[in-house]
Write an enzyme that holds these catalytic residues in place. Structure first.
Site, PDB file in Angstrom:
ATOM      1  N   ASP A 105       0.840  -1.194   0.000  1.00 32.15           N
ATOM      2  CA  ASP A 105       0.000   0.000   0.000  1.00 32.15           C
ATOM      3  C   ASP A 105       0.880   1.251   0.000  1.00 32.15           C
ATOM      4  O   ASP A 105       2.047   1.199   0.402  1.00 32.15           O
ATOM      5  CB  ASP A 105      -0.892   0.026   1.247  1.00 32.15           C
ATOM      6  CG  ASP A 105      -1.860  -1.148   1.275  1.00 32.15           C
ATOM      7  OD1 ASP A 105      -2.190  -1.665   0.199  1.00 32.15           O
ATOM      8  OD2 ASP A 105      -2.264  -1.531   2.390  1.00 32.15           O
TER       9      ASP A 105
HETATM   10  N1  URA Z   1      -1.133  -5.974   3.808  1.00 31.81           N
HETATM   11  C1  URA Z   1      -1.644  -4.728   3.818  1.00 31.81           C
HETATM   12  O1  URA Z   1      -2.701  -4.487   4.405  1.00 31.81           O
HETATM   13  N2  URA Z   1      -0.959  -3.764   3.179  1.00 31.81           N
HETATM   14  C2  URA Z   1       0.221  -3.965   2.559  1.00 31.81           C
HETATM   15  O2  URA Z   1       0.797  -3.029   2.016  1.00 31.81           O
HETATM   16  C3  URA Z   1       0.737  -5.267   2.573  1.00 31.81           C
HETATM   17  C4  URA Z   1       0.045  -6.256   3.201  1.00 31.81           C
END
Ligand code: URA
Length: 234
Positions: A105
């Site tokens: 993310d």
């Molecule tokens: N899980 C998440 O919620 N976000 C990420 O960036 C990676 C794994």
């Protein structure tokens, strides 16, 4: 065997095909010691020696780059609005075809693998292959005891059945989590389902390869041969 102009351009971030053709015309490109006459000559990059202006061409079929992603950067090759992870690559590690193997993310930090080896990326991302990714997670609230068996049994979130995830508690609000798939916002949604909230998330490992602690956020380096072999043994 590949066309020599294409081959040289693919391995040289600062040379376009047109630049290579000019160099060939000027006699600056040699194949096994003799000047190349035409851009459509073929060469075998694994066996032939190619020199450009006297410098040996270092051939790498694929690149494997470890990047320590900062927050605010998106895991994409190009993004109209935000900076993308491939924008962080230094000129010597830029070439066509590089992409992040798996998405973090925008606010998640840590290890992103950038490569142009599509088959390998597919192997490490496919849940079928059970390649573990390790994360450090900091939460808003304490982690209750029930979370461990819940995560380790393979929980369901919004109708999605997840693979079992391993959790190692570090402190009341911090843990390491190992997951073998990469569903949308997976870790945030796993904790959200327990009434908690992830406030900091960092990926530390992919397939047993540790994020280099000497890499500052935003920095990257190529994988070492040992790391590359570990990745290829998945
Ligand atoms: N899980 C998440 O919620 N976000 C990420 O960036 C990676 C794994």
């Amino acid at each position: 065997m590949e066309r020599i102009d294409k081959l040289i351009a693919s391995q040289s971030p600062d040379l376009s095909r047109r630049d290579v053709k000019d160099l060939i015309r000027r006699g600056e490109v040699k194949l096994n010691g003799r000047p190349v006459r035409s851009a459509d000559e073929k060469a075998d990059p694994e066996r032939d020696e190619i020199t450009v202006s006297g410098k040996k061409l270092g051939y790498k079929k694929y690149l494997y780059i470890m990047l320590n992603k900062p927050a605010g950067v998106v895991c994409a090759t190009r993004d109209g609005l935000s900076e993308a992870v491939t924008d962080l690559l230094p000129p010597k590690l830029r070439r066509a075809g590089l992409f992040p193997a798996g998405r973090l993310d925008k606010d998640t930090v840590g290890f992103v693998l950038i490569t142009d080896d599509g088959a390998l990326a597919h192997r490490i991302l496919s849940p079928k292959n059970h390649v573990a990714k390790k994360y450090f997670v900091r939460l808003r609230d304490n982690i209750p005891d029930e979370v461990q068996p819940l995560f380790e049994s393979g929980m369901e979130i919004s109708g999605d059945k997840l693979l079992p995830a391993k959790i190692e508690i570090i402190s009341e609000k911090e843990c390491f989590l190992y997951i073998k798939e990469g569903k949308y916002h997976q870790i945030k949604r796993m904790f959200q389902a327990t009434g908690n909230e992830v406030i900091y998330l960092k990926r530390l490992e992919i397939a047993g390869i540790h994020l280099d602690p000497n890499l500052e956020e935003g920095d990257c380096r190529e994988l070492t041969k040992d790391e590359e072999n570990l990745l290829k043994s998945c």
